[in-house]
Design an enzyme around this catalytic site. Structure first.
Site, PDB file in Angstrom:
ATOM      1  N   GLY A 180     -33.781 -72.796 -46.649  1.00  0.00           N
ATOM      2  CA  GLY A 180     -34.185 -71.404 -46.719  1.00  0.00           C
ATOM      3  C   GLY A 180     -35.653 -71.195 -46.442  1.00  0.00           C
ATOM      4  N   ARG A 181     -36.473 -71.256 -47.487  1.00  0.00           N
ATOM      5  CA  ARG A 181     -37.890 -70.908 -47.383  1.00  0.00           C
ATOM      6  C   ARG A 181     -38.668 -71.702 -46.333  1.00  0.00           C
ATOM      7  NH1 ARG A 181     -38.496 -70.446 -53.874  1.00  0.00           N
ATOM      8  NH2 ARG A 181     -36.645 -71.757 -53.677  1.00  0.00           N
ATOM      9  N   LYS A 227     -20.589 -67.897 -55.418  1.00  0.00           N
ATOM     10  CA  LYS A 227     -20.395 -68.625 -56.687  1.00  0.00           C
ATOM     11  C   LYS A 227     -19.391 -67.895 -57.596  1.00  0.00           C
ATOM     12  CE  LYS A 227     -25.022 -70.670 -56.649  1.00  0.00           C
ATOM     13  NZ  LYS A 227     -25.590 -69.966 -55.480  1.00  0.00           N
ATOM     14  N   THR A 238     -29.265 -76.723 -58.362  1.00  0.00           N
ATOM     15  CA  THR A 238     -30.380 -77.639 -58.094  1.00  0.00           C
ATOM     16  C   THR A 238     -31.653 -77.255 -58.840  1.00  0.00           C
ATOM     17  OG1 THR A 238     -30.876 -76.400 -56.072  1.00  0.00           O
ATOM     18  CG2 THR A 238     -29.556 -78.406 -55.846  1.00  0.00           C
TER      19      THR A 238
END
Length: 236
Positions: A211-212, A68, A121
């Site tokens: 991800g998780r 980013k 998000t």
């Protein structure tokens, strides 16, 4: 690139949002050939993730560096050039016009593709109002996405909730990359704009960052295989 040209396996990007390279390396080894694409974000980068990125590229994996970038133009241009040397596939920058133009200038002749982060998000309309923005999430995503396309950015990072509305606006050649993907029944945690893999594909998303649901699963490889099967079915 049209979504039909992307293999289902490459469409699933597993986020290595883990505190150490040792844990990330163990996760990659455990997932084996099930996963071909990994995201390395700020947490792992600051604990030695860039050498890991080089390793993964040498092993034939694709790497998404979610850094980013956002700074003065000269710094962004030079940082982008350094990332291009790593052999990464994707790099994120914040979707401010000056930043995006600077990143494009740093590409040189590399194959690195730039993704613009529109609205995180974890943000909703109330969060934007608190930050001083007059636009809604949807309107700000659209505005920044059009600016990104004009600046020569390859793709957009956005919630799947905005993808369906955005696809006809930006056209088929702009990549749509979505974090916040959650299987049905999985807890939302700090994400506010989420969607299941199947619904995201139907909404026009090209790449899904997960991800998780994988890294925190009791059996990460089985979880990744189940998600991949859902993506394959939705993309068929």
């Amino acid at each position: 690139m049209l979504a039909s040209a992307i293999s289902p396996r490459d469409r699933m990007i597993v986020a290595l949002d883990l505190p150490s390279v040792k844990e990330a390396r163990a996760m990659v080894d455990g997932l084996g050939d099930t996963v071909s694409f990994y995201k390395i974000g700020m947490e792992l980068t600051y604990s030695g993730g860039l050498p890991l990125a080089r390793e993964l590229v040498r092993e034939g994996k694709k790497v998404f560096l979610d850094l980013k970038l956002h700074d003065i133009p000269n710094t962004v241009t030079r940082a982008t050039a350094q990332v291009a040397e790593l052999g990464a596939t994707f790099l994120t920058v914040h979707a401010y016009q000056q930043t995006m133009r600077a990143a494009v200038a740093g590409l040189g002749g590399s194959k690195l593709r730039l993704l613009a982060v529109t609205v995180l998000t974890s943000y909703d309309d109330a969060d934007l109002r608190e930050a001083g923005f007059a636009l809604s999430v949807r309107d700000l995503v659209i505005k920044r996405s059009l600016q990104a396309r004009e600046c020569g950015i390859d793709g957009i990072v956005l919630s799947a909730e905005e993808a369906e509305a955005l696809r006809p606006i930006v056209g088929p050649d702009v990549l749509l990359v979505t974090p916040g993907i959650r299987p049905s029944g999985f807890e939302l945690a700090d994400q506010k704009r989420v969607m299941t893999p199947g619904r995201a594909i139907a909404a026009g998303v090209d790449y899904l960052v997960i991800g998780r649901p994988v890294t925190q699963a009791k059996d990460p490889k089985a979880a990744a295989e189940a998600l991949l099967a859902e993506i394959e079915q939705a993309a068929a």
